[in-house]
Design an enzyme around this catalytic site. Sequence first.
Site, PDB file in Angstrom:
ATOM      1  N   HIS A 451     -64.679  68.070 -11.315  1.00  0.00           N
ATOM      2  CA  HIS A 451     -65.220  68.263 -12.407  1.00  0.00           C
ATOM      3  C   HIS A 451     -65.129  70.558 -12.148  1.00  0.00           C
ATOM      4  O   HIS A 451     -64.620  70.425 -11.239  1.00  0.00           O
ATOM      5  CB  HIS A 451     -67.042  67.912 -12.016  1.00  0.00           C
ATOM      6  CG  HIS A 451     -67.977  68.748 -11.051  1.00  0.00           C
ATOM      7  ND1 HIS A 451     -68.360  69.451 -11.109  1.00  0.00           N
ATOM      8  CD2 HIS A 451     -68.222  67.746  -9.879  1.00  0.00           C
ATOM      9  CE1 HIS A 451     -69.354  69.317 -10.086  1.00  0.00           C
ATOM     10  NE2 HIS A 451     -69.060  68.948  -9.668  1.00  0.00           N
ATOM     11  N   CYS A 470     -68.380  67.104  -4.330  1.00  0.00           N
ATOM     12  CA  CYS A 470     -67.995  66.852  -5.427  1.00  0.00           C
ATOM     13  C   CYS A 470     -66.968  68.161  -5.056  1.00  0.00           C
ATOM     14  O   CYS A 470     -66.828  69.058  -4.197  1.00  0.00           O
ATOM     15  CB  CYS A 470     -68.466  66.838  -6.270  1.00  0.00           C
ATOM     16  SG  CYS A 470     -69.264  65.402  -6.707  1.00  0.00           S
TER      17      CYS A 470
END
Length: 549
Positions: A451, A470
């Site tokens: 992301h 992440c």
Amino acid sequence: MKNKQFLYFLILFLAGSTVEAFTIDTTKTSELIRFRIETDSPGEKINIRGTSLLTTDEIVNFYTSRYFEEVWSRDGVLSELAYEMRFEIKQTQFDGLNPKDYNLDMIELLFSKFEANKLAKEANDPGDLADVDMLLSDAFFYLASHLERGKVDPSKIDEEWEISRKDQLVNYQDLLLEAINKREIRQSLESLYPKFSIYKKGREVLRALVEVEAEDTLNWKKINVSKALRAGDQDSSIPILRSRLQYWGFLETYELEQPKLYDSTMMIGVKSFQAAHGMDNDGIIGKMTAAAMNDSPSRKVEKARVNMERLRWLPDTVKKAEFILVNIANYQLDYLKNLDTLLTERVIVGRKYHESPIFMAEMSYIVFSPYWNIPYSITHAEVIPSARKNPNYIASRNMEVVTSSGKVVNPASIDWNAKSFPYMVRQKPGPHNSLGEVKFMFPNKHNVYIHDTNARSLFESDDRSRSHGCIRIQNPQDFAKALLRDDPSWTMDRIESAMGQDHEQVVKLDKPIPVVLVYLTFWADSNGQGHFREDIYDRDVSVLVALNK
């Protein structure tokens, strides 16, 4: 093993064999091989002079199928292939393996006897020939399994490595027969290498390092830098660090007036060193630069060995395919197709104790202007305590509280001190969203994805292990453009517009793209240049220990 022996004897019995059929002719090597196989203890490894063979089924099946005919000698003399096999066992050190794992000591002992017999013009003992024959075949089978699948089962030493171990695809007995018939031991073993070009390149780097290690006399005392050193600073560690730059060829020897001065000439060498080790080449000797400069040839050999093993763990299914590779230890994402690099981006990965896992999954869709559905752990550890202290916390962070059915709840109506919290918290789309303005989804049990981020300054740091697990990417708009390149309607203007909305937009990819998260602290590039990275998660040691067993 016991059933196979029983079947073998039953066949001979039914064929009318007599007791005399089992009389051993000690002049024939093949008969002695048969004798050793038939007289081993059921359920145990075959023992040769106090040394256990490393395989069982392979040895029994291989020699039985060829009626116990010897492989590595003819007419009482070792063949050239036997010497080639011994050489290949020794060469396993450049695969990061230990030659002694393949009973090299016993093999060497028998070869010494054969060499002595040759000088004395004496015949080789058939028992010695039988023993070395079985040892060499056994070593071939055992080495073949290590080259194809790795010596170590990654799931047993690294719980974060969740890429399934490769299946055995090659019949090692057939491979040995082919090698003997074609007289190509080296080529047959090479066929088992990982199908990545960086593996063979890595072997050559490791070979050179082993040679350097043998000649190394430098003092590799660990240097700790309490504060960052800049050009113009004086420090007692400077002479040692300078000598290491010169040792690795990043700095020429030159005359010094002040040995403890970090001068401009040395700074040029530091910058080159930093660039070669994936750091910002700012010339500042901080903790990461100093740590990399502490790596001795011996330490680099160990690091290379560990990662040659990791390469053997990786599936070959990604060869010449389209896939996304994230090397966590290198803080880098590469988007590849047919081994051509379509895109390279800096990434931020999980910090220590929030480590990014190692696994494979398929990217299937992109979410522009996403909500951040805050994980349960972060909600309880950070959001709820903050909301208790500040009634306006939820609104100030552009968050909202929702029920399990997605209904928005007024934060003022919630008892933040209650023991249970039957809600979810999410951050609405916008420039301050923690996920940034786009996320790239490859569904997996870890809830890890790639992301954007609103903390872009972190990409300038050498240490980019800063997330909760992440992967944050530096230029997400370029990544989105590469993923959607086959659809001309997705121009850069349209992508940037989609990233600036106040609502989510989900875009399905035309086809799923494999995403491979790996952890490599060493690799060699296509030019044969070795690259070393810090072991940010301290995972190398467990692999090294397992390799050394």
